[in-house]
Design a protein around this motif. Structure first.
Motif, mmCIF file in Angstrom:
data_model
loop_
_atom_site.group_PDB
_atom_site.id
_atom_site.type_symbol
_atom_site.label_atom_id
_atom_site.label_comp_id
_atom_site.label_asym_id
_atom_site.label_seq_id
_atom_site.Cartn_x
_atom_site.Cartn_y
_atom_site.Cartn_z
ATOM 1 N N LEU A 1 2.315 9.105 2.467
ATOM 2 C CA LEU A 1 1.785 7.905 1.809
ATOM 3 C C LEU A 1 2.823 7.193 0.957
ATOM 4 O O LEU A 1 2.671 6.014 0.653
ATOM 5 C CB LEU A 1 0.589 8.286 0.925
ATOM 6 N N SER B 1 0.991 5.454 -7.670
ATOM 7 C CA SER B 1 0.124 4.335 -7.315
ATOM 8 C C SER B 1 0.856 3.363 -6.401
ATOM 9 O O SER B 1 2.000 3.595 -5.990
ATOM 10 C CB SER B 1 -0.375 3.622 -8.581
ATOM 11 N N THR B 2 0.187 2.259 -6.104
ATOM 12 C CA THR B 2 0.710 1.220 -5.217
ATOM 13 C C THR B 2 0.643 -0.132 -5.896
ATOM 14 O O THR B 2 -0.067 -0.311 -6.893
ATOM 15 C CB THR B 2 -0.126 1.156 -3.928
ATOM 16 N N ASP C 1 -3.085 -1.234 -5.746
ATOM 17 C CA ASP C 1 -3.994 -0.631 -6.714
ATOM 18 C C ASP C 1 -3.702 -1.111 -8.135
ATOM 19 O O ASP C 1 -4.632 -1.371 -8.914
ATOM 20 C CB ASP C 1 -3.884 0.893 -6.659
ATOM 21 N N THR D 1 -8.041 3.748 -4.491
ATOM 22 C CA THR D 1 -8.033 4.933 -3.634
ATOM 23 C C THR D 1 -6.632 5.456 -3.342
ATOM 24 O O THR D 1 -6.493 6.547 -2.777
ATOM 25 C CB THR D 1 -8.736 4.628 -2.303
ATOM 26 N N SER D 2 -5.618 4.710 -3.700
ATOM 27 C CA SER D 2 -4.238 5.146 -3.458
ATOM 28 C C SER D 2 -3.510 5.438 -4.760
ATOM 29 O O SER D 2 -2.283 5.349 -4.849
ATOM 30 C CB SER D 2 -3.477 4.080 -2.658
ATOM 31 N N THR D 3 -4.266 5.786 -5.796
ATOM 32 C CA THR D 3 -3.705 6.170 -7.083
ATOM 33 C C THR D 3 -4.041 7.635 -7.325
ATOM 34 O O THR D 3 -5.191 8.042 -7.154
ATOM 35 C CB THR D 3 -4.251 5.288 -8.216
ATOM 36 N N PRO E 1 0.482 13.080 -3.871
ATOM 37 C CA PRO E 1 -0.349 12.927 -2.672
ATOM 38 C C PRO E 1 0.414 13.385 -1.430
ATOM 39 O O PRO E 1 1.544 13.882 -1.524
ATOM 40 C CB PRO E 1 -0.597 11.422 -2.637
ATOM 41 N N ASN F 1 0.815 -1.215 0.000
ATOM 42 C CA ASN F 1 0.000 0.000 0.000
ATOM 43 C C ASN F 1 0.852 1.270 0.000
ATOM 44 O O ASN F 1 0.310 2.371 0.135
ATOM 45 C CB ASN F 1 -0.943 0.005 1.203
ATOM 46 N N THR F 2 2.149 1.130 -0.150
ATOM 47 C CA THR F 2 3.033 2.294 -0.220
ATOM 48 C C THR F 2 2.983 2.889 -1.624
ATOM 49 O O THR F 2 3.063 2.176 -2.621
ATOM 50 C CB THR F 2 4.477 1.892 0.123
ATOM 51 N N VAL F 3 2.859 4.216 -1.690
ATOM 52 C CA VAL F 3 2.746 4.905 -2.972
ATOM 53 C C VAL F 3 4.126 5.144 -3.575
ATOM 54 O O VAL F 3 5.055 5.577 -2.885
ATOM 55 C CB VAL F 3 2.004 6.240 -2.804
#
Length: 590
Positions: free
Chosen positions: A283, A308-309, A312, A272-274, A279, A104-106
């Motif tokens: 994140l 992104s992650t 995602d 939701t993390s893109t 950001p 989940n890391t961007v």
């Protein structure tokens, strides 16, 4: 009819001999899946062993990293959990960003963003890839006024450039403007002339400079000479082409490009993390003192601005393979096709795919294709990949401090290569095991004295060990089968046959095709030495559906499945007989 004669002649010549294709382990399967993709790969001991081997390999590689982060995911669309989920957090990192790396890391994904740009065009259902781009961005025609002169050497023929040409790097237009040297210092020591101050570009978005906006693009891009004519043999990678596609999306939708992809692509998929712009720093992973996390691309956003992650991008890949993007299954299959060649025999170009063709990733050495898109923005490197033959999605993200000379763009591609090379054989074995349970064994119809036995060996698909119809040994008498009947006694050295799935299926039936092998090694080697193209005698694509009887194909077999997805019968379509499954491989072993 010309193709029929050519392929029939080749098949007739090759059919005089028994088989072997050294490069393909004696087999020439159709391109694509040779067995159904496994649906429970994570429960396979072979997969567990291959995953452990890959993780150990990555631990050894990242042991040298002090400043660089890695996040990798490999997932089957048939399972909830990842097959591989790997992350590495270096001891040195910027305090602005995430202090622990996971799925989940961007990261900045740079040119991987181009996939979203092409998809945006595809989702405009009244727009066609064959449409000229000037239909939507007529301002391009005025760029010729900025050219050195109005000639083919200096002016792009914009009215010949289509949306599809832009999406597949076949427009022949210049790569970019943002990497022009002039905003960054004095380059006369390298042989360049003094800068004409009145023509200084003055923007880039890099190293603290102002970003180049749309106005600057239309004022200055006309100075760029064409690299090739549209649809020339060789693709020419172009970031500018994707900026222009973004302009087309905006013209058709009357919305900003970034707003369109957010609402029409990312939001429906819960990505939701893109992000289209930077950001919150917390994140993402940021290398120590990194300046590229903040870099802006201006008019070039559609070419590479997204963040992104792994999670995602994996979700996005699943949506492609599951046909959940608002495109039909047929449109998706069309999207996953090459448009052009490159000077590398192992790389084709799609829209915007970089399609790698490899033979060293499977146990049987057959050709498979990886649909990938790589992205690089100085310190951020990523590769997104689909492996349709196995319904797999892979994502690799790497970033590191530039001065540390650790993470490089090549590392992301190396990690993808090692991921596929190490884990795919385990997934392949899982598929073999599942297919054996679902389809393997003996099928029989006593009333017609017909039977079929399918078994697993080290080759692709199923080996047809026995094929009897109405008391006739199909394999042994195959050489006598032609448009002019000429019965021959059964041969003691018959051809070998294999069975492969097609893409045609319903909820409870699957369509398969049989393929005969052709030629001994010495004969094939001699014939190939006379032909320029490699593996010319691998002609499966021209053999399928050749022989028919009452217009039904001799090679066509249709399995009916129960609620567990296991075959209960097989219809030999050309022979008008249906066989019931008698024994599974496990039962036969007893």
């Amino acid at each position: 009819m010309g193709n029929f004669v050519n392929f029939a002649l080749l098949a007739a010549i090759a059919a005089k001999f028994t088989v072997s294709w050294a490069a393909l382990n004696g087999h020439c399967p159709p391109l694509g899946p040779v067995l159904p993709p496994p649906v429970s790969a994570s429960s396979s001991p072979a997969v567990a062993a291959s995953v452990a081997a890959f993780q150990q390999l990555m631990d050894q590689f990242t042991a040298q990293y002090n400043h660089s982060a890695v996040a990798i995911g490999l997932k089957s669309i048939h399972e909830d959990d990842y097959l591989v989920e790997y992350a590495f957090t270096p001891p040195n990192r910027d305090s602005r960003g995430a202090q622990k790396v996971d799925s989940n890391t961007v990261f900045r994904i740079a040119s991987v963003s181009k996939i979203f740009t092409v998809l945006a065009i595809l989702k405009l259902h009244d727009v066609r890839l064959d449409d000229p781009v000037t239909k939507y961005v007529p301002e391009l025609l005025a760029l010729s006024n900025e050219a050195r002169e109005n000639s083919a050497i200096w002016t792009v023929a914009w009215d010949e450039v289509t949306l599809g040409a832009l999406a597949s790097h076949l427009a022949g237009v210049g790569v970019d403007m943002m990497t022009d040297y002039t905003p960054f210092g004095d380059f006369t020591p390298y042989g360049f002339p003094p800068v004409n101050e009145s023509r200084l570009l003055g923007c880039s978005g890099f190293f603290g400079t102002l970003e180049c906006n749309r106005t600057v693009f239309f004022e200055r891009f006309g100075e760029r000479a064409p690299v090739q004519l549209p649809f020339s043999p060789n693709a020419v990678y172009s970031n500018a082409a994707f900026a222009i596609l973004g302009f087309a999306v905006e013209a058709v939708t009357n919305r900003s490009f970034n707003e369109f992809i957010k609402t029409e692509i990312w939001k429906p998929l819960n990505m939701t993390s893109t992000f289209a712009t930077k950001p919150d720093d917390a994140l993402g992973f940021i290398p120590t003192d990194d300046i590229w996390w903040n870099a802006t691309l201006g008019y070039g956003d559609p070419a590479g601005s997204a963040y992104s992650t792994v999670h995602d991008m994996t979700r996005f890949g699943e949506a492609i393979l599951r046909h959940e993007l608002g495109l039909s299954a047929s449109q998706t299959r069309k999207w996953l096709k090459p448009w052009s060649q490159t000077s590398s025999s192992g790389t084709l170009v799609g829209a915007p795919w970089e399609i790698y063709r490899v033979r060293n990733a499977t146990a049987d050495g057959r050709l498979i294709e990886l649909y990938t898109k790589a992205g690089d923005l100085i310190t951020y490197h990523s590769v997104f990949a689909l492996i349709p033959d196995y319904d797999l999605v892979a994502t690799v993200m790497v970033t590191g401090e530039l001065k540390a000379n650790e993470a490089r763009g090549i590392d992301a591609t190396v990690f993808l290569s090692k991921l596929v090379e190490t884990v795919l054989p385990g997934v392949e074995q899982a598929g073999r095991d599942e297919a054996d349970v679902a389809y393997g064994g003996t099928y029989r119809d006593e009333a017609t004295n017909s039977s079929l036995t399918l078994s697993q060996d080290d080759g692709p698909g199923f080996s047809i060990e026995s094929w009897i119809v109405r008391g006739v040994d199909v394999i042994a008498t195959w050489l006598g089968l032609s448009l002019i009947p000429s019965p021959v006694p059964p041969t003691s050295n018959p051809l070998k046959f294999r069975l492969y799935p097609t893409t045609v299926r319903t909820n409870n039936q699957t369509s398969w095709r049989s393929v005969s092998q052709t030629g001994p090694p010495e004969y094939i080697e001699k014939l190939e030495s006379l032909l320029l193209p490699p593996e010319t005698m691998c002609i499966t694509w021209g053999q399928l559906d050749r022989a028919t009887y009452m217009l039904q194909a001799q090679d066509h077999m249709v399995f009916t499945l129960d609620e567990q997805g296991r075959a209960t019968t097989v219809e030999l379509v050309g022979y008008a007989v249906t066989l019931a499954r008698q024994q599974t491989p496990a039962q036969e072993a007893k």
